[in-house]
Design a protein around this motif. Structure first.
Motif, PDB file in Angstrom:
ATOM      1  N   GLU A 102     -15.515  -6.021  13.492  1.00  0.00           N
ATOM      2  CA  GLU A 102     -14.974  -5.122  12.759  1.00  0.00           C
ATOM      3  C   GLU A 102     -12.813  -5.075  12.739  1.00  0.00           C
ATOM      4  N   MET A 103     -13.487  -4.246  14.855  1.00  0.00           N
ATOM      5  CA  MET A 103     -11.291  -4.464  14.887  1.00  0.00           C
ATOM      6  C   MET A 103     -11.372  -5.453  14.369  1.00  0.00           C
ATOM      7  N   ASN A 104     -11.489  -7.011  14.995  1.00  0.00           N
ATOM      8  CA  ASN A 104     -10.585  -7.732  14.793  1.00  0.00           C
ATOM      9  C   ASN A 104     -10.603  -8.824  13.572  1.00  0.00           C
ATOM     10  N   ASN A 105     -11.665  -8.289  12.130  1.00  0.00           N
ATOM     11  CA  ASN A 105     -10.882  -9.202  11.360  1.00  0.00           C
ATOM     12  C   ASN A 105      -9.743  -8.169  10.629  1.00  0.00           C
ATOM     13  N   TRP A 106      -9.764  -6.558  11.408  1.00  0.00           N
ATOM     14  CA  TRP A 106      -8.206  -5.844  10.739  1.00  0.00           C
ATOM     15  C   TRP A 106      -7.145  -6.673  11.984  1.00  0.00           C
ATOM     16  N   LEU A 107      -7.539  -7.056  12.909  1.00  0.00           N
ATOM     17  CA  LEU A 107      -6.226  -7.373  13.740  1.00  0.00           C
ATOM     18  C   LEU A 107      -6.280  -8.874  13.117  1.00  0.00           C
ATOM     19  N   PHE A 108      -6.659  -9.593  12.391  1.00  0.00           N
ATOM     20  CA  PHE A 108      -6.237 -11.615  11.692  1.00  0.00           C
ATOM     21  C   PHE A 108      -6.128 -11.173  10.509  1.00  0.00           C
ATOM     22  N   PHE A 109      -6.341  -9.693   9.929  1.00  0.00           N
ATOM     23  CA  PHE A 109      -5.766  -9.445   8.368  1.00  0.00           C
ATOM     24  C   PHE A 109      -4.515  -9.183   8.391  1.00  0.00           C
ATOM     25  N   GLN A 110      -3.915  -8.260   9.624  1.00  0.00           N
ATOM     26  CA  GLN A 110      -2.495  -8.531   9.476  1.00  0.00           C
ATOM     27  C   GLN A 110      -1.703  -9.440   9.787  1.00  0.00           C
ATOM     28  N   ASN A 111      -2.506 -10.379  11.184  1.00  0.00           N
ATOM     29  CA  ASN A 111      -1.495 -10.999  11.330  1.00  0.00           C
ATOM     30  C   ASN A 111      -1.369 -11.883  10.673  1.00  0.00           C
ATOM     31  N   ALA A 112      -2.219 -12.666   9.753  1.00  0.00           N
ATOM     32  CA  ALA A 112      -2.489 -13.679   8.519  1.00  0.00           C
ATOM     33  C   ALA A 112      -2.100 -13.251   6.962  1.00  0.00           C
ATOM     34  N   GLY A 113      -1.945 -11.712   7.158  1.00  0.00           N
ATOM     35  CA  GLY A 113      -1.435 -11.564   6.176  1.00  0.00           C
ATOM     36  C   GLY A 113      -0.679 -10.230   6.141  1.00  0.00           C
ATOM     37  N   VAL A 114      -0.888  -9.127   6.139  1.00  0.00           N
ATOM     38  CA  VAL A 114       0.252  -7.771   5.983  1.00  0.00           C
ATOM     39  C   VAL A 114       1.954  -8.900   6.557  1.00  0.00           C
ATOM     40  N   GLY A 115       2.018  -8.741   7.670  1.00  0.00           N
ATOM     41  CA  GLY A 115       2.685  -9.946   8.678  1.00  0.00           C
ATOM     42  C   GLY A 115       3.513 -11.110   7.630  1.00  0.00           C
ATOM     43  N   PRO A 116       2.429 -12.017   7.293  1.00  0.00           N
ATOM     44  CA  PRO A 116       3.478 -12.788   7.080  1.00  0.00           C
ATOM     45  C   PRO A 116       4.282 -12.346   5.636  1.00  0.00           C
ATOM     46  N   MET A 117       3.426 -11.551   4.649  1.00  0.00           N
ATOM     47  CA  MET A 117       3.969 -11.655   3.607  1.00  0.00           C
ATOM     48  C   MET A 117       4.399 -10.950   3.259  1.00  0.00           C
ATOM     49  N   GLN A 118       4.539  -9.472   4.552  1.00  0.00           N
ATOM     50  CA  GLN A 118       6.236  -9.066   3.827  1.00  0.00           C
ATOM     51  C   GLN A 118       7.447  -9.416   5.114  1.00  0.00           C
ATOM     52  N   ASN A 141       4.616  -8.332  -4.260  1.00  0.00           N
ATOM     53  CA  ASN A 141       3.402  -8.016  -5.004  1.00  0.00           C
ATOM     54  C   ASN A 141       2.111  -8.306  -4.327  1.00  0.00           C
ATOM     55  N   GLU A 142       1.939  -9.436  -3.600  1.00  0.00           N
ATOM     56  CA  GLU A 142       1.141  -9.554  -2.913  1.00  0.00           C
ATOM     57  C   GLU A 142       0.944  -8.751  -1.449  1.00  0.00           C
ATOM     58  N   THR A 143       2.548  -7.829  -0.828  1.00  0.00           N
ATOM     59  CA  THR A 143       2.242  -7.286  -0.045  1.00  0.00           C
ATOM     60  C   THR A 143       1.615  -5.626  -0.405  1.00  0.00           C
ATOM     61  N   ARG A 144       1.630  -5.444  -1.464  1.00  0.00           N
ATOM     62  CA  ARG A 144       1.045  -4.248  -2.141  1.00  0.00           C
ATOM     63  C   ARG A 144      -0.163  -4.864  -2.447  1.00  0.00           C
ATOM     64  N   ARG A 145      -0.385  -6.012  -2.788  1.00  0.00           N
ATOM     65  CA  ARG A 145      -2.314  -6.055  -2.384  1.00  0.00           C
ATOM     66  C   ARG A 145      -2.819  -6.021  -1.522  1.00  0.00           C
ATOM     67  N   LEU A 146      -2.166  -6.351  -0.148  1.00  0.00           N
ATOM     68  CA  LEU A 146      -2.612  -5.918   1.184  1.00  0.00           C
ATOM     69  C   LEU A 146      -2.909  -4.730   1.287  1.00  0.00           C
ATOM     70  N   SER A 173      -2.019  -2.770  15.459  1.00  0.00           N
ATOM     71  CA  SER A 173      -1.660  -3.958  14.550  1.00  0.00           C
ATOM     72  C   SER A 173      -0.445  -3.616  13.515  1.00  0.00           C
ATOM     73  N   HIS A 174      -1.025  -2.641  13.213  1.00  0.00           N
ATOM     74  CA  HIS A 174      -0.526  -2.614  11.375  1.00  0.00           C
ATOM     75  C   HIS A 174       0.746  -1.309  11.247  1.00  0.00           C
ATOM     76  N   TRP A 175       1.100  -0.656  12.397  1.00  0.00           N
ATOM     77  CA  TRP A 175       1.601   0.691  11.906  1.00  0.00           C
ATOM     78  C   TRP A 175       3.301   0.159  12.191  1.00  0.00           C
ATOM     79  N   GLY A 176       3.911  -0.787  12.712  1.00  0.00           N
ATOM     80  CA  GLY A 176       4.559  -1.674  12.815  1.00  0.00           C
ATOM     81  C   GLY A 176       5.596  -1.591  11.517  1.00  0.00           C
ATOM     82  N   TRP A 177       4.693  -2.281  10.978  1.00  0.00           N
ATOM     83  CA  TRP A 177       4.415  -3.103   9.769  1.00  0.00           C
ATOM     84  C   TRP A 177       4.755  -2.107   8.760  1.00  0.00           C
ATOM     85  N   ILE A 178       4.033  -1.236   8.308  1.00  0.00           N
ATOM     86  CA  ILE A 178       3.362  -0.164   7.560  1.00  0.00           C
ATOM     87  C   ILE A 178       4.878   1.107   7.418  1.00  0.00           C
TER      88      ILE A 178
END
Length: 250
Positions: A102-118, A141-146, A173-178
């Motif tokens: 589950e940790m890896n799910n969210w790690l990759f969610f950030q690296n493939a989603g939040v980071g690139p979109m934001q 808007n995509e960042t807001r969705r994530l 992985s997420h904190w600096g972006w958020i």
């Protein structure tokens, strides 16, 4: 714990502070090489031998065979630190458990989603040479969705963390972006669980120390200071556009 010989090559960015926060949370000694991305230090040959992609963060260490190992891509570096040094599961979980996957799910969610979109939202909101409403709307808007996905996860988990009952690579992985949401045109007030999580993690000593590597972490203050924000945008826009032109010639 294995002895570390870590050198972190980094700059004050959301991806950069992931690694310093992880190192501080683990209590590992490390050396820091500040990379001046405004001067394209990351494109110099010595650095490309560490990271052929010419990006920060990067890390070197003495591996268990006594030889140097290079690490690049922030997600890969975090996994290396967890697998090699986190024997007490301070920032991860036992490999093969539900929490590990589950940790890896969210790690990759950030690296493939939040980071690139934001990151693209940052570009179109702050640095593009012209105002492009389509680009702004698309990426903000995509960042807001994530963020809404993260907000639901935090509401469902109820522990105050994205996974399990303690801080992990998913959170780090997420904190600096958020914390840089406002710079990308995202109103953190829309996401109360994410906002509370961000503030809660900031109370941790490791997060507080790690976020100021290799220079002070001031993105929230900068976002609120219109004059300083405009100055920063002008300066950054100049070298971003030069970098784009340089890359296009290759």
């Amino acid at each position: 714990m294995s002895n570390s010989d870590i050198t972190l090559y980094t700059a004050q960015t959301p991806n950069g502070i992931k690694i310093s926060i992880a190192l501080e949370e683990l209590g590992l000694p490390y050396k820091v090489e500040k990379i001046d991305i405004s001067k394209n230090t990351q494109k110099e040959q010595w650095f490309l031998e560490i990271n052929p992609n010419g990006r920060i963060p990067s890390l070197t260490d003495t591996f268990e065979d006594g030889k140097k190992i290079r690490l690049f891509e922030s997600g890969g570096i975090l996994l290396y630190l967890a697998e090699r040094y986190d024997k007490d599961y301070k920032i991860s979980f036992p490999r093969g458990t539900r929490e590990w996957y589950e940790m890896n799910n969210w790690l990759f969610f950030q690296n493939a989603g939040v980071g690139p979109m934001q990151g693209q939202a940052n570009h179109f909101v702050r640095y593009a040479s012209e105002h492009v409403p389509y680009g702004i709307n698309r990426y903000v808007n995509e960042t807001r969705r994530l963020y809404s996905v993260l907000d639901k996860q935090l509401a469902d988990n109820k522990s105050g963390y994205l996974v399990g009952d303690h801080i992990s690579l998913a959170d780090i992985s997420h904190w600096g972006w958020i914390t840089a949401a406002g710079w990308a045109g995202v109103d953190i007030e829309e996401f109360p669980n994410v906002k509370a999580w961000e503030e809660r993690l900031l109370q941790r000593e490791g997060v507080e120390k790690g976020r100021h590597v290799p220079s002070p972490h001031t993105i929230k203050e900068l976002t609120k200071d219109k004059e300083a924000a405009e100055k920063s945008m002008r300066e950054t826009r100049e070298w971003v556009l030069k970098g784009m032109q340089s890359d296009a010639k290759k």
